[in-house]
Design a protein around this motif. Structure first.
Motif, short mmCIF file in Angstrom:
data_model
loop_
_atom_site.label_atom_id
_atom_site.label_comp_id
_atom_site.label_asym_id
_atom_site.label_seq_id
_atom_site.Cartn_x
_atom_site.Cartn_y
_atom_site.Cartn_z
N ASN A 23 0.72 -1.32 -0.10
CA ASN A 23 0.05 -0.07 -0.11
C ASN A 23 0.69 1.28 -0.09
OD1 ASN A 23 -2.39 -1.31 0.09
ND2 ASN A 23 -2.76 -1.44 2.08
N GLN A 24 2.02 1.40 0.68
CA GLN A 24 2.84 2.20 0.58
C GLN A 24 3.33 2.45 -0.68
OE1 GLN A 24 6.08 2.65 3.36
NE2 GLN A 24 5.03 2.05 5.10
N ARG A 25 3.64 1.58 -1.72
CA ARG A 25 3.95 1.82 -3.11
C ARG A 25 2.99 2.39 -3.88
NH1 ARG A 25 9.11 0.43 -4.08
NH2 ARG A 25 10.16 -1.38 -3.30
N MET A 26 1.64 1.82 -3.50
CA MET A 26 0.42 2.44 -4.15
C MET A 26 0.36 4.12 -3.86
SD MET A 26 -1.35 0.40 -5.85
CE MET A 26 -1.61 -1.51 -6.01
N LEU A 27 0.64 4.26 -2.51
CA LEU A 27 0.48 5.65 -1.91
C LEU A 27 1.48 6.71 -2.72
CD1 LEU A 27 -0.57 7.71 -0.07
CD2 LEU A 27 0.87 6.87 1.80
N GLU A 28 2.79 6.13 -2.91
CA GLU A 28 3.61 6.72 -3.41
C GLU A 28 3.09 7.16 -4.99
OE1 GLU A 28 7.39 5.09 -3.41
OE2 GLU A 28 8.50 6.97 -3.34
N ILE A 29 2.52 6.24 -5.66
CA ILE A 29 2.04 6.51 -7.09
C ILE A 29 0.98 7.35 -6.85
CG2 ILE A 29 0.89 5.38 -8.83
CD1 ILE A 29 2.57 3.04 -8.38
N ALA A 30 0.17 7.59 -5.80
CA ALA A 30 -0.90 8.50 -6.03
C ALA A 30 -0.57 9.57 -5.83
CB ALA A 30 -1.78 8.20 -4.63
#
Lengths: 338, 255, 294
Positions: free
Chosen positions: B160-167
């Motif tokens: 989810n942290q990787r997703m958040l970075e993309i967001a």
């Protein structure tokens, strides 16, 4: 600003209004006025230390610049106290830019040493430039501050005024923290690489916050000069800058409420210690105000080693785990009952 | 816009770190609105390419041409304002800030309020603040993290942290998005979700460039694949072409 | 026209002290990446201990010298063991504040034990000034120069010819690689505190007969020593020695020819100018400073 902080403001204002009725003694009211000056400087310092992640060991110098601008401009050039205060704040801001621009572009904590050196220079000037600052003898007859044609002569009126300044300063600081700029600052603290990857110019932000914190210190110095009506270099030495850092660090770097609590506690500490001197004497310890530095150093060391987030965050997490423990007890109790 | 449909062009880039050659005469182009993967064995110089494009350091020689204009050693905050977003190989979320606030930071370049106004007006009197929040919320929904919005970002699991970075990078509304190993450390279910997300990003007409080791993911989502070894480009083409390239096979399997 | 020679002697005498304080800063900086704000207090403790041992206990100079250095070295080791070593996952900011707290404790303790007054100490040998080309020089100044030379030689031998010294250098260059090579980096940190406390103490001991030590001198001595460390290039100890002597000389000349009121301020202004214009130091490359941070 989250609801919690608005509640905090209400509590603060209630306490400020209540205090003069609880403290009948003029001496202690005076102590509370000095506390307000420290709070104002610490709010600015907290923005710098907690949100931009930089230490200044020279905030005493900005307090001195505020105080001496007010003192010199009102007594020698007959400026109005308010204009003199504004001039001091502008001068502090300009100097902060001059010191901050070269040092803040370097990585790490060069600002700490640069400000320490700068503060020593200011102190030397305050002592040596006798024609302007009055030297060690100081400046006399600084006027009182007036508000809407009403002079703030009594301790009580100045008390309300000083704490109004604290509440206003805190309010501005909170707005800033919960804004685009404040988020940018916290982002820099989190990861400088990631912050610049989303387009935050990290250097400019650090410099701006340093200048803003210098203005807070300068205003607190001006208010001090108008309150005591007399200034000499004594209170503006390097030790005072370090005491300010201690206040912020003890209360909690990462939170404005922490800085405020730290400033209040450590400003009142010398009074508490001198009150404790009599009972301490009974058990054979002769306490002198000279020992304050040991107490300050000891508290700072213990907090930094065992509670690095400061008292405020420490208390918050303690109360949280306390409630969790209570909840567990209650739940556990209900299971037993079943 | 010129007839050139390349958004980014690398021309004879060279970079070495204290005698170790990281990039050796690297040249290739990235087409607009495509997904291009940069692959190669560890130490081939892939992350160095990203750091050069975003200005974390400059090349020793060679040219970087972005939107038909050469990049002249612009600092990272500057390349961000030119429309280049990125994520990091070792995730760098702002751990102490909430998930929503992380994405709000991504709106930095798309908002204006300066220090003085921020200090004087409380947040509810600043219409921009509400707009930032709504837009951030939109990108949080886009990656599917809205249910964690109030959590501190540091408490999220790695995927989810990787997703958040993309967001956070998407909130900048970049034209070119650089993803540094978006699937590294993810389990197979998370990797599939990541692949779908990257597909959705391309549908938004954003050019995506990624460094990745998961070949299944790379071959599935990429329009073009560039293969690097020892700082040099050894092959470039569609996933199928690259898979059949002799030099690529030998680089990966060793001879 | 022998003023300048007189000021030069004065400058070398002050500069030697700054050089030694700067060497102490560098040692801890190389081992830990932090600036030890208690460095000036080591100088004060060394000087005051020496005063007590020679003037009150009436020990011989040589014996008191080694006893004082040993005492301050133990203080330095205790500081590292009790306040730096126990901190888990330290940030630089936190470690810096810890050294500030320790410096307050040292200063407060020095005031409690030795009082607020300044302390006289007899010179190492006779106090009759010698005459050289019309300028006078105290024998104590010669002692200061001699001991600085010995310290520098000892420093070079230690870091180049002993295994421990080489291990410390390895840690300073790359801590992780040194650890992989089997060097106990935590022990090296302790050693760096011990050595820099010892050098600080020596500086305090040799200057006390000339300046009359008091408890509050630490901050300014430390700050000027840091100035020398910056001018020489943070981490570069031979640069620090040259920079210390340079700073002391400029300060003494400025004090003599311009204004004695602002003498202390001049050294600090030079430090700020170098920090602003050439943060890598006069002898280092500007590229180097990008790699350094504290």
């Amino acid at each position: 600003m989250p609801l919690k902080d608005y509640i905090g403001f209400c509590i603060l204002i209630a306490l400020v209004l209540l205090m003069p009725h609880l403290v009948a003694n003029d001496y202690y009211l005076g102590v509370l006025v000095f506390t307000a000056f420290n709070c104002l400087a610490c709010i600015g310092l907290c923005l710098l230390m907690g949100y931009a992640g930089q230490i200044s060991l020279g905030h005493g110098a900005f307090i001195a610049i505020g105080a001496y601008s007010s003192g010199v401009l009102t007594t020698m050039l007959d400026w109005s106290p308010w204009t003199a205060m504004a001039a001091g704040a502008l001068a502090s801001m300009a100097i902060a830019f001059a010191v901050g621009i070269p040092t803040l572009r370097l990585k790490g904590h060069y600002l700490a040493m640069a400000t320490l050196g700068f503060a020593s220079i200011i102190h030397i000037i305050a002592v040596a430039a006798t024609e302007i600052t009055g030297g060690p003898a100081g400046l006399l007859d600084i006027p009182r501050l007036g508000l809407f044609g009403y002079s703030l002569d009594s301790d009580v009126s100045y008390y309300y005024f000083a704490w109004f300044a604290v509440v206003a300063g805190l309010y501005f600081a909170f707005n800033l923290v919960h804004s685009r700029v404040g988020r940018g600052l916290r982002a820099i603290h989190g990861s400088e690489d990631a912050a610049s990857a989303v387009g935050i110019n990290t250097n400019i932000y650090k410099i701006q916050v340093f200048a803003l914190s210098a203005v807070y210190a300068s205003v607190s110095g001006s208010l001090y000069a108008y309150y005591v009506n007399y200034i000499d270099p004594g209170p503006f030495d390097v030790m005072h800058s370090i005491v300010l850092v201690t206040m912020v660090a003890v209360g909690g770097l990462r939170h404005l409420w922490g800085a405020l609590i730290g400033a209040v506690l450590l400003s009142l500490l010398p009074e508490l210690l001198s009150m404790a001197a009599a009972p301490l004497k009974v058990i054979g310890i002769a306490y002198k105000p000279d020992y304050d530095i040991l107490v300050y150093g000891g508290i700072l060391l213990l907090i930094m080693m065992f509670l690095p987030e400061g008292l405020f965050a420490g208390l918050a997490s303690a109360s949280k785990s306390g409630t969790a423990f209570l909840m567990k007890l209650i739940k556990g109790g209900s299971i037993v009952r079943q | 816009m010129s007839g050139n449909d390349l958004i980014l062009e690398l021309k004879e880039l060279k970079k070495s770190f204290g005698g170790v050659v990281a990039l050796d005469n690297l040249s290739f182009g990235v087409k607009r609105n495509t997904t291009t993967s940069l692959i190669g064995p560890n130490g081939a110089g892939k992350t160095t390419v990203f750091n050069l494009i975003t200005g974390y350091f400059g090349p020793d020689s060679g040219l970087l041409i972005y939107r038909d204009r050469p990049l002249k050693g612009e600092k990272p905050y500057k390349t961000a304002s030119l429309g280049i977003g990125r994520t990091f190989q070792n995730v760098q979320v702002f751990a102490d800030m909430s998930v929503l606030e992380n994405v709000m930071v991504g709106r930095h370049l798309r908002s204006r309020t300066g220090l003085t106004l921020s200090a004087v007006l409380p947040s509810f009197l600043r219409p921009e603040e509400r707009r930032i929040k709504e837009e951030a919320w939109h990108w949080l929904e886009f990656v599917g993290l809205e249910r964690f919005s109030d959590m501190p970002a540091g408490a999220l699991p790695l995927g989810n942290q990787r997703m958040l970075e993309i967001a956070r990078a998407l909130a900048m509304e970049p034209e070119l998005l650089l993803l540094d190993e978006p699937a590294s450390g993810l389990n197979s279910r998370e990797t599939i979700a990541m692949g779908e997300l990257i597909g959705c990003i391309r549908d938004k007409a954003i050019t995506v460039m990624l460094v990745e080791h998961d070949m299944e993911l790379v071959m599935e989502i990429s329009d073009r694949v560039a293969v690097m070894n020892f700082g040099r480009l050894i092959a470039e083409g569609t996933p199928r072409e690259v898979q059949e390239d002799r030099e690529v096979i030998s680089a990966y399997l060793g001879e | 026209m022998t003023d300048w020679l007189q000021f030069l002697f004065m400058g070398i005498q002050r500069g030697a002290i700054y050089a030694m304080v700067a060497m102490g800063f560098n040692m801890i900086y190389n081992a830990t990446g932090i600036i030890n704000f208690a460095q000036g207090e080591f100088v004060v403790l060394g000087g005051l201990m020496m005063v007590s041992l020679t003037m009150v206990m009436d020990f011989s100079i040589v014996f008191a010298f080694f006893l004082s250095v040993g005492f301050v070295t133990i203080v330095g080791i205790l500081m590292e063991r009790l306040t730096i070593n126990p901190v888990r996952r330290p940030t630089v900011l936190r470690l810096i504040i810890i050294t500030i707290a320790v410096s307050m404790l040292f200063k407060g303790s020095a005031m409690c034990f030795w009082g607020k007054g300044s302390h006289y100490m007899r010179h190492f040998t006779e106090a009759q000034p010698l005459e050289i080309m019309g300028a006078t020089i105290m024998p104590q100044t010669l002692w200061i120069i001699g001991i600085l030379i010995l310290v520098v030689i000892g420093y070079v031998l230690f870091f180049n010819c002993t295994m421990t010294g080489k291990c410390m250098r390895a840690c300073a260059i790359n801590r992780d690689a040194a650890r992989l090579a089997g060097i106990n980096d935590r022990r090296m940190v302790m050693l760096s505190f011990a050595l820099s406390a010892a050098i600080g103490a020596i500086a305090g001991i040799i200057i006390t007969p000339l300046i009359q030590m008091d408890y509050a001198r630490g901050a300014l001595l430390g700050l000027k020593g840091f100035g020398a460390a910056v001018i020489g290039g943070l981490g570069n100890s031979m640069g620090a020695v040259a920079a210390g002597l340079l700073l002391g000389t400029i300060e003494a000349m400025a004090g003599g020819y311009i204004s004695s009121h602002y003498m202390d301020a001049i050294a600090l202004v030079i430090m700020l100018v170098v920090l602003f214009a050439r943060p890598g130091g006069l002898f280092g490359s500007s590229e180097e400073v990008r790699l350094k941070e504290f």
